[in-house]
Design a protein around this motif. Structure first.
Motif, PDB file in Angstrom:
ATOM      1  N   GLY A 269      -2.852  18.653  21.640  1.00 43.49           N
ATOM      2  CA  GLY A 269      -1.813  18.384  20.656  1.00 43.49           C
ATOM      3  C   GLY A 269      -1.923  16.931  20.087  1.00 43.49           C
ATOM      4  N   VAL A 270      -1.713  16.277  20.850  1.00 39.78           N
ATOM      5  CA  VAL A 270      -1.916  14.734  20.282  1.00 39.78           C
ATOM      6  C   VAL A 270      -3.316  14.594  19.723  1.00 39.78           C
ATOM      7  N   LEU A 345       5.545  13.188  17.337  1.00 38.11           N
ATOM      8  CA  LEU A 345       5.996  14.351  17.822  1.00 38.11           C
ATOM      9  C   LEU A 345       5.340  14.863  19.258  1.00 38.11           C
ATOM     10  N   ALA A 346       4.061  15.070  18.768  1.00 39.89           N
ATOM     11  CA  ALA A 346       3.145  15.408  19.868  1.00 39.89           C
ATOM     12  C   ALA A 346       2.884  14.583  21.180  1.00 39.89           C
ATOM     13  N   GLU A 347       3.079  13.116  21.074  1.00 40.55           N
ATOM     14  CA  GLU A 347       3.270  12.559  22.022  1.00 40.55           C
ATOM     15  C   GLU A 347       4.476  12.775  23.205  1.00 40.55           C
ATOM     16  N   VAL A 348       5.415  12.965  22.074  1.00 44.71           N
ATOM     17  CA  VAL A 348       6.884  13.278  22.735  1.00 44.71           C
ATOM     18  C   VAL A 348       6.656  14.694  23.322  1.00 44.71           C
ATOM     19  N   THR A 349       6.118  15.542  22.852  1.00 44.70           N
ATOM     20  CA  THR A 349       5.819  16.858  23.565  1.00 44.70           C
ATOM     21  C   THR A 349       5.046  16.720  24.875  1.00 44.70           C
ATOM     22  N   GLU A 350       3.977  15.983  24.809  1.00 43.80           N
ATOM     23  CA  GLU A 350       3.148  15.685  25.997  1.00 43.80           C
ATOM     24  C   GLU A 350       4.121  15.085  27.175  1.00 43.80           C
ATOM     25  N   LEU A 351       4.712  14.127  26.916  1.00 42.77           N
ATOM     26  CA  LEU A 351       5.539  13.407  27.706  1.00 42.77           C
ATOM     27  C   LEU A 351       6.575  14.435  28.208  1.00 42.77           C
ATOM     28  N   GLU A 352       7.146  15.403  27.403  1.00 41.08           N
ATOM     29  CA  GLU A 352       8.052  16.140  28.014  1.00 41.08           C
ATOM     30  C   GLU A 352       7.262  17.346  28.940  1.00 41.08           C
TER      31      GLU A 352
END
Length: 445
Positions: A269-270, A345-352
């Motif tokens: 996603g990122v 946002l994609a980086e936040v999703t990966e971290l989540e």
């Protein structure tokens, strides 16, 4: 790797489309492996994900085709009355004119700052991400089926315990009736055991209802009709000293983060969002394209044959087009800003996703340790209660204790047996969850 995944996606998509409407219904008792296979085959959420992936394949095909020149051919026929322009001479005529126009055109993009290439790369990344999302969905379905399957086995054990408890009470009641009739025991002992027998009957009915409910939940997880013929093959579940995984939760996480599909999907996603930024930035760059046209016409005012007119009126044109964005009313700037936000946002999703995986593993590991301790404690407790019940049964038969004390000892034993079964199957399932994160095969043997 990506080409392999895309090839697999296409092959799987073809196979899926031909079986999309089939529902797998088992015949006879099923084992865990078969149950998981049926659930994966029948699950509608998974089928919806497969169809969405096929839609993305079509998008990829469309984006790849944008690299090639377009070609359009056509023709028209019309009649004019009154004052009109003769298409052959470009002079005004006052009589009826009939003509046929033939044309062909083509154009191709030569340069657009990598927009086409990055769009294709982004679509390929999204398609690969879809594959990992599908694998994640399969994992969730598998764990759910295992949970339901283990729950059925657990409830089967609970029914056996209830049946055994009922049989024990019935045997004691039969013996007590004989002793009451012989005058050796008071009638109240018989009444107490009759009451206990009624309670055990209710417990057995409730246990069977719970088992039936767990069978229904399993059948619904498999998305098949629930009938009286639906049965499972009971596995022989055992726990030895090496049953608990030896790795720490941190080690399990390091292993899982390298293989879990939801993490790979989040990483892609990122990558997809990064391509989105490149696509948006291409809006600042010039676009160069080439075009060409062919045309001819036929007019019925002339005596020349159709083929001769088409040949004489044949025209050709070609050109190069340059488009330079000067001011886009902030559209390009806004597009780049949105694309940058999407990447963040994609980086936040990966971290989540990573944090959620770590938390899930830590919770599973802690629960597994607690279940192991509970299981060991239940083993020790039941050993003591079995001996206590044996002594109480002997004393009751000798008349040394009354029926109330005997029932207390009996209920304590069966309660401990029920708790042991619960602790055993809870422990087994939680350890299997850890095996799942480690990438070990999921089975109950």
């Amino acid at each position: 790797m990506r080409k392999f995944l895309l090839g697999f996606a296409l092959a799987a998509g073809i196979g899926f489309s031909s079986n999309a409407q089939e529902t797998v219904i088992p015949s006879g008792p099923i084992d865990l492996e078969t149950a998981v296979a049926i659930a994966l085959e029948n699950n509608l959420t998974l089928k919806r994900s497969e169809l969405n992936r096929l839609s993305n394949e079509a998008t990829l095909l469309q984006n790849q085709g944008a690299r090639y020149p377009s070609l359009t051919v056509g023709g028209s026929s019309n009649f004019n009355w009154g004052r009109s322009i003769n298409p052959a001479t470009n002079l005004f005529e006052t009589q009826r004119i009939g003509n046929i126009n033939l044309n062909a055109s083509s154009n191709a993009t030569l340069f657009n700052a990598g927009r086409l290439t990055n769009t294709i790369n982004q679509t390929e990344t999204i398609l690969e991400q879809n594959l990992y999302n599908i694998e994640s969905t399969k994992n969730t379905i598998t764990l759910n089926v295992i949970n339901f399957y283990v729950n059925v086995v657990f409830n089967q054990e609970q029914v056996k315990i209830a049946e055994n408890q009922l049989k024990t009470t019935q045997d004691q009641l039969d013996r007590t009736i004989k002793l009451v009739n012989a005058g050796s025991l008071p009638y109240s002992d018989q009444l107490d055991l009759q009451s206990q027998l009624a309670t055990n009957n209710v417990d057995l009915i409730n246990s069977r209802a719970t088992l039936n409910g767990s069978m229904l939940s399993l059948a619904q997880a498999l998305q098949i009709p629930f009938t009286a013929d639906f049965q499972i093959e009971k596995p022989e579940l055992s726990i030895d000293d090496t049953f608990m995984v030896s790795e720490s939760s941190a080690t399990i996480f390091q292993t899982a983060v390298e293989r879990m599909p939801e993490i790979k999907a989040a990483m892609l996603g990122v990558q997809s969002a990064d391509y989105g930024i490149k696509i948006a930035k291409a809006g600042y760059s010039p676009t160069v394209s080439i075009f060409g046209n062919l045309g001819s016409n036929y007019v019925d005012l002339y005596e020349l044959q159709f083929g001769d007119q088409i040949d004489r009126n044949f025209s050709q044109s070609a050109g190069l087009q340059l488009s330079i964005p000067i001011f886009s009313r902030m559209n390009n700037k806004a597009s780049v800003q949105r694309a940058t936000v999407q990447k963040r946002l994609a980086e936040v999703t990966e971290l989540e996703a990573r944090n959620q995986l770590r938390q899930d593993i830590e919770t599973a590991f802690t629960n597994a340790l607690a279940s192991e301790q509970s299981y060991q404690a239940s083993l020790t407790r039941i050993a003591s209660l079995e001996e206590s019940f044996r002594i109480s049964q002997q004393r009751f038969e000798l008349g040394a204790i009354n029926s109330v004390d005997f029932q207390v000892a009996q209920n304590n034993l069966f309660s401990a047996q029920s708790q042991l079964v619960y602790d055993k199957y809870t422990y087994i399932f939680r350890v299997k969850v850890l095996d799942f994160y480690l990438g070990n095969p999921i089975n109950l043997y």
